[in-house]
Design an enzyme around this catalytic site. Structure first.
Site, PDB file in Angstrom:
ATOM      1  CB  SER A 233      -0.858   0.006   1.255  1.00  0.00           C
ATOM      2  OG  SER A 233      -0.022   0.124   2.383  1.00  0.00           O
ATOM      3  CE  LYS A 234       1.072   8.158  -2.391  1.00  0.00           C
ATOM      4  NZ  LYS A 234       0.891   9.154  -1.355  1.00  0.00           N
ATOM      5  NE  ARG A 235      -1.208   1.804   6.610  1.00  0.00           N
ATOM      6  CZ  ARG A 235      -0.446   1.001   7.335  1.00  0.00           C
ATOM      7  NH1 ARG A 235       0.464   1.503   8.135  1.00  0.00           N
ATOM      8  NH2 ARG A 235      -0.584  -0.313   7.276  1.00  0.00           N
TER       9      ARG A 235
END
Ligand code: GLU
Length: 462
Positions: A233-235
């Site tokens: 994920s981008k996170r």
């Protein structure tokens, strides 16, 4: 010592995420492999977004990964005089011009280019001196319109860009404060950088920068643009190195994993730091994107946990134990052997701490898993555990072999099988039906705890 000089040039606007850590690492590896210098430059010209905390966080993450820089840190904002001097040189020799165009005046053109899937290239009459007198302006670099800018990227290969496709980029504001593509050239030249190793997202900046080098009569370094990192994920992609440290990664585990994001050496997966340095070379960096894979990352970390020196592993797991609410003294004699019973299975230090905290919890306070108790603490098994405790009181030296011999003797005398008592005993000792080998668990727990925990067993307890 060679003349190789590379730099990592983060903007201190956040944490050191995995992409940044990979760029830093490849620079570091290249420098150490070639016995050159690894320099650090803090690119803090964006004053609104740059913070000292971010600089400190980046340096501390680099230190944790063992990437210690050479020489003094270069802080970009302290070099403003040099940047202005270079700008004046370019003004004097006609390589820049004032541009008074306002961005909103070109909005329609920009949108049309975008809609046609083209890159918007700013063209205006200011280049020919036809700007509005007394209007606010920026300094634009006069790119050549003819010919091509060519360079051999050490990763991406032969890169040819038609000069007609390169915009006259803005290199400084009216007040002389310079912008990225300009300062990076001045500072790389000042620092004597021989190889610029950075993410592929900078590839389109390079022809522009090469033209600036030439206009200033500066030697052009070699370039290596690393493939981008995708996946997760981008996170998680933008999570800092400290996130992974807090998740229980060893520095060498994370380094090993990151080093393989784009670089390979045959089929080899597991490397020590020294080995990566010895084998690293830019020719073996792929052009294709690397994808983050958490499972693989854990597996690589697990291999390094298995290889880690016992004393160091014990020291590393201590803060994770305390995070689990168990205070263990560094010289607790159970610590080292406890670590040894855990290292083969643990993928991270977090997992290791969670699985080994049962050793250090007070016997009467050990939480017992309800399902395991319901299944294994029965009217038949609990008396057996009490009898087993009685038998174990007679063990002479409290060692794994002697414990095993005593338990086997007990089992034979009762006509039972090990499986009849193993899970009930494990539930009593560990608090659940999973854990390391029975005898090693007892050996590490010590006689007193072992007996107390076995004697605590009663049907329906908890
Ligand atoms: N400060 C730039 C960045 O963080 C550095 C770019 C470069 O290495 O030239 O992307």
């Amino acid at each position: 010592m060679s003349d190789v000089r590379v730099r990592f040039a983060p903007s201190p606007t956040g944490v050191l995420h995995l992409g940044g850590a990979r760029t830093a690492l490849f620079n570091y590896l290249f420098a150490r492999h070639n016995r050159g210098k690894f320099l650090l430059r803090i690119e803090d010209t964006d004053k609104e977004r740059s913070t000292d905390e971010s600089t400190q966080a980046i340096i501390s993450a680099m230190n944790w990964m063992g990437m210690h820089h050479d020489e003094d840190i270069v802080v970009q904002t302290t070099r403003i005089d040099a940047h202005r001097a270079a700008l004046h040189k370019l003004i004097d020799n006609g390589h820049v011009y004032r541009c008074t165009c306002r961005p909103e005046e070109r909005a329609a053109e920009r949108e049309a280019a975008l809609a046609a899937g083209k890159t918007f290239i700013h063209r205006c009459d200011c280049r020919d001196g036809q700007c509005r007198p007394d209007a606010p302006f920026v300094w634009r670099f006069r790119m050549p319109r003819e010919g091509e800018t060519v360079f051999d990227d050490l990763v991406q290969g032969h890169i040819v860009t038609a000069n007609a496709e390169i915009e006259d980029l803005v290199i400084a504001r009216q007040d002389g404060s310079p912008l990225y593509n300009f300062v990076v050239v001045i500072d790389d030249a000042f620092m004597g950088i021989t190889h610029v190793i950075r993410g592929k997202d900078h590839l389109t900046n390079t022809p522009k920068q090469i033209q600036i080098y030439r206009a200033l009569g500066l030697p052009v370094p070699q370039f290596a643009h690393l493939p981008l990192i995708l996946g997760l994920s981008k996170r998680l992609r933008s999570a800092g190195v400290e996130h992974y440290r807090d998740q229980g990664y060893l520095p060498e585990g994370l380094i090993n994993y990151i080093s393989r994001l784009g670089w390979s050496h045959g089929d080899q997966e597991i490397f020590d730091y020294e080995e990566i340095i010895e084998k690293f070379d830019l020719a073996s960096v792929n052009r294709s994107e690397g994808a983050l894979d958490l499972q693989k990352m854990e597996w690589v970390n697990q291999q390094h946990i298995q290889k880690c020196d016992g004393a160091r592993l014990a020291e590393l797991v201590l803060p994770f134990l305390s995070r689990e609410g168990v205070a263990v003294a560094p010289d607790d004699p159970r610590l080292r052997p406890a670590v040894e019973t855990m290292r083969a299975r643990a993928k991270t230090l977090v997992e290791m701490a969670q699985n080994m905290k049962f050793y250090f919890i007070a016997d009467e306070g050990l939480p017992l898993d309800g399902d395991a108790v319901a299944k294994f603490f029965t009217d038949t098994t609990c008396p057996l555990l009490h009898q087993m405790a009685d038998v174990l009181t007679a063990v002479g030296e409290w060692k794994e072999e002697a414990i095993s011999a005593a338990v086997h003797g007990f089992i034979e005398s009762t006509g039972l099988k090990l499986k009849d008592v193993a899970q009930p005993a494990r539930t009593a000792l560990v608090g659940r039906a999973a854990g390391p080998g029975l005898y090693e668990t007892m050996a590490v727990l010590g006689r007193e705890s072992t007996l107390a925990r076995l004697r605590r067993a009663a049907p329906g307890l908890c």
